[in-house]
Design an enzyme around this catalytic site. Structure first.
Site, mmCIF file in Angstrom:
data_model
loop_
_atom_site.group_PDB
_atom_site.id
_atom_site.type_symbol
_atom_site.label_atom_id
_atom_site.label_comp_id
_atom_site.label_asym_id
_atom_site.label_seq_id
_atom_site.Cartn_x
_atom_site.Cartn_y
_atom_site.Cartn_z
ATOM 1 N N SER A 235 0.862 -1.328 -0.015
ATOM 2 C CA SER A 235 0.014 -0.043 -0.064
ATOM 3 C C SER A 235 0.783 1.346 -0.028
ATOM 4 O O SER A 235 1.939 1.207 0.354
ATOM 5 C CB SER A 235 -0.926 0.055 1.141
ATOM 6 N N GLY A 273 -2.572 -0.277 -4.263
ATOM 7 C CA GLY A 273 -1.521 0.178 -3.500
ATOM 8 C C GLY A 273 -1.122 1.344 -3.787
ATOM 9 O O GLY A 273 0.072 1.748 -3.411
ATOM 10 N N GLY A 317 -7.804 1.300 -4.649
ATOM 11 C CA GLY A 317 -8.707 2.215 -3.598
ATOM 12 C C GLY A 317 -8.650 3.585 -3.136
ATOM 13 O O GLY A 317 -9.038 4.475 -3.570
ATOM 14 N N ARG A 359 -5.873 5.609 11.301
ATOM 15 C CA ARG A 359 -4.352 5.246 10.344
ATOM 16 C C ARG A 359 -3.234 5.843 11.274
ATOM 17 O O ARG A 359 -2.364 5.473 11.139
ATOM 18 C CB ARG A 359 -4.548 5.767 9.126
ATOM 19 N N TYR A 363 -1.031 2.925 11.724
ATOM 20 C CA TYR A 363 0.286 2.959 10.955
ATOM 21 C C TYR A 363 1.160 3.998 11.334
ATOM 22 O O TYR A 363 2.110 4.037 10.168
ATOM 23 C CB TYR A 363 -0.231 3.017 9.386
ATOM 24 N N CYS A 390 -10.189 8.441 25.108
ATOM 25 C CA CYS A 390 -9.603 8.197 26.362
ATOM 26 C C CYS A 390 -8.359 7.001 25.921
ATOM 27 O O CYS A 390 -8.102 6.059 26.369
ATOM 28 C CB CYS A 390 -10.305 7.312 27.334
ATOM 29 N N GLU A 391 -7.150 7.663 25.327
ATOM 30 C CA GLU A 391 -6.246 6.927 24.753
ATOM 31 C C GLU A 391 -5.038 7.896 24.448
ATOM 32 O O GLU A 391 -5.442 8.869 23.652
ATOM 33 C CB GLU A 391 -6.573 6.092 23.490
ATOM 34 N N TYR A 420 -9.983 4.482 3.975
ATOM 35 C CA TYR A 420 -9.732 3.824 5.234
ATOM 36 C C TYR A 420 -9.878 4.569 6.451
ATOM 37 O O TYR A 420 -9.274 4.674 7.681
ATOM 38 C CB TYR A 420 -8.158 3.144 5.304
HETATM 39 C C1 LIG Z 1 -6.720 -3.250 0.132
HETATM 40 C C2 LIG Z 1 -6.489 -3.970 -1.065
HETATM 41 C C3 LIG Z 1 -6.630 -3.291 -2.366
HETATM 42 C C4 LIG Z 1 -6.504 -1.479 -2.331
HETATM 43 O O1 LIG Z 1 -5.564 -1.012 -1.784
HETATM 44 P P1 LIG Z 1 -5.121 0.341 -1.776
HETATM 45 O O2 LIG Z 1 -3.932 0.928 -1.248
HETATM 46 O O3 LIG Z 1 -6.420 1.182 -1.243
HETATM 47 O O4 LIG Z 1 -5.329 0.779 -3.403
HETATM 48 C C5 LIG Z 1 -6.479 -3.878 -3.454
HETATM 49 N N1 LIG Z 1 -6.577 -5.058 -3.603
HETATM 50 C C6 LIG Z 1 -6.291 -5.874 -2.431
HETATM 51 C C7 LIG Z 1 -6.250 -7.405 -2.626
HETATM 52 C C8 LIG Z 1 -6.525 -5.203 -1.219
HETATM 53 O O5 LIG Z 1 -6.502 -6.091 -0.156
#
Ligand SMILES: *Cc1c(COP(=O)(O)O)cnc(C)c1O
Length: 462
Positions: A235, A273, A317, A359, A363, A390-391, A420
């Site tokens: 990603s 990703g 995504g 996130r 991360y 509370c963290e 996300y």
């Molecule tokens: C999470 C995921 C994506 C999308 O990842 P992005 O970083 O949002 O582009 C695509 N394919 C699979 C299999 C995933 O698990």
């Protein structure tokens, strides 16, 4: 990840090296924001609407979704990668209306649960153009997907192969599948690691022979149509070097399966990703450059292996929905905290936090922010924007320059929260998850409403 901190001379506090003091702290840094975002007299506008006026009605925190921006990013991927198919990764953010936008823009859709599939089907999405992911799909989920006619199921385990085989035999409905393989490549941001082995829950390893074994097993089931191999390497990736190594290993397996099992698979999916800009550190490539790079990799490898090029697909995504949303919060408290070395850090507490953006905590992600409801002539300070949970790890933006007169009642907006953010939102501390409000041409539409206390109490049986 850049965790080195320096002590800048021109202000008190600490900040990471990459964070540069802006010429004017009131200005937006355009490449971090959706395309219709702008400042007018200090007020943030998105989709032609004043965000301070909008949130006076819908309240904060709120996710603001720039429809034109979302659609143009979806279209840019679709056009750049054609004739490859672009599957929008629904897990990054999905609601019924967004599924319709994806459909209207001609993209395909990935889901990874019965809930996501339900939303897609509710939107009228053609099941043929849906891909179904997951390392532990239940028999119920698989049965529903197969009966619905989902275009491809991405198979992740030997148990799942038997489960699908049994369902196709029992229902007489065939299933089209791809094999999720691990190519020994893990890519994040500016680097990738290529190893022979993968210690992770997803997929079948190529190097161990499991992926080949999965193909052989699938071909023994008459009801399962093996369409191809699928690889997803990481990603927030900024170049195609990791994809090149993965594609080489994946396509070599295509060739091996064709030669040894006599089965030519027509498709390959290289996953998602693709990275976006969260801060000034990030400089993502436009889809046309990514597409050209990936096409060349596939063409070269296939030529070398002497196989026909499979039909390609990808699964962005974040790169579609990430930059098209921002989150708007109201400042509740401002606190100066003394640090070692005589420094202070300005803590700005807002009315959301890790329940709408996990996130940063999960991360160690970096974000940016801007004062969204007025201009300020005050000198900038490096502030940390924190939530109300509370963290102590409840941080939204680790470091950002904000005007030093930031005060309760101000609005702050955080760009690039579309992926996300709402999709990973939780009810921690019984927080009410924020709405998603789409804006376009001066009109606002709530796509997902804010949760209410009644929503929370519905599942608590008293
Ligand atoms: C999470 C995921 C994506 C999308 O990842 P992005 O970083 O949002 O582009 C695509 N394919 C699979 C299999 C995933 O698990």
């Amino acid at each position: 990840m850049n965790n080195s901190h320096v002590s800048p001379g021109s202000f008190t506090g600490t900040s990471p090296v990459w964070l540069k003091e802006p010429d004017d702290v009131n200005d937006l840094m355009p490449h971090l924001w959706s395309q219709t975002a702008e400042k007018r007299d200090g007020d943030l506008y998105v989709g032609g609407l004043s965000i301070p006026e909008l949130v006076a009605n819908v309240n904060t925190p709120a996710f603001i979704l720039d429809e034109d921006d979302f659609r143009s990013r979806a279209r840019a991927f679709k056009e750049a990668f054609a004739p490859a198919d672009v599957y929008y990764a629904g897990k990054s953010f999905l609601c019924t209306e967004v599924a319709r936008w994806i459909d209207q823009e001609g993209l395909c859709l990935d889901v990874c649960s019965d809930g996501e599939l339900t939303v897609a089907l509710r939107a009228g999405f053609d099941p043929e153009r849906i891909g179904y992911h997951g390392n532990n799909k239940t028999a119920m989920e698989l049965r529903r997907a197969i009966i619905a006619g989902v275009g491809r199921i991405i198979v992740d385990s030997f148990d799942e192969i038997e489960r699908i085989g049994a369902i196709t035999a029992e229902t007489g409905t065939p299933a089209r599948v791809m094999i999720r393989v691990t190519a020994g490549v893990e890519a994040h941001t500016h680097e990738f690691i290529a190893t022979a082995h993968e210690d992770q829950k997803f997929g079948f390893s190529i190097s161990s022979g499991d992926a080949f074994g999965a193909a052989r097993r699938i071909l023994e089931h008459p009801g399962i149509d093996l369409r191809g191999l699928h690889s997803h390497i990481g990603s927030q990736i900024f170049d195609t070097a990791g994809f090149e190594v993965a594609a080489r290993r994946v396509l070599a397996l295509h060739a091996k399966i064709a030669h040894e099992l006599g089965h030519v698979m027509p498709e390959t999916d290289l996953g998602g990703g693709f990275g976006i800009a969260y801060t000034s550190q990030d400089d993502p490539k436009p889809p046309v450059e990514l597409a050209a790079g990936m096409r060349e990799i596939v063409t070269q490898e296939c030529r070398g292996l002497g196989i026909e090029e499979p039909h390609l697909s990808i699964e962005p995504g974040r790169a579609i929905v990430g930059p098209s949303m921002c989150t708007v919060y109201t400042v509740g408290t401002v606190k100066q905290v003394a640090l070692d070395g005589g420094h202070t850090r300005t803590y700005v507490s807002v009315d959301g936090g890790m329940s709408d953006n996990i996130r940063t905590a999960l991360y160690d992600a970096d974000y940016s922010a801007t004062l969204a409801s007025r201009t300020s002539d005050a000198a900038p300070v490096v502030a940390r924007i924190v939530g109300k949970h509370c963290e102590s790890g409840d941080i939204v933006v680790k470091d950002e320059f904000l005007p030093s007169d930031i005060r309760p009642g101000d609005l702050v907006a955080v760009p690039a929260t579309g992926a996300y953010g709402r999709s990973m939102a939780s009810n921690y501390n019984h927080a009410l998850r924020p709405p998603v409000v789409a804006v376009k041409d001066g009109v606002a539409r709530t796509l997902v409403r804010r949760e209410t206390v009644e929503d929370l109490l519905t599942t608590d049986l008293g």
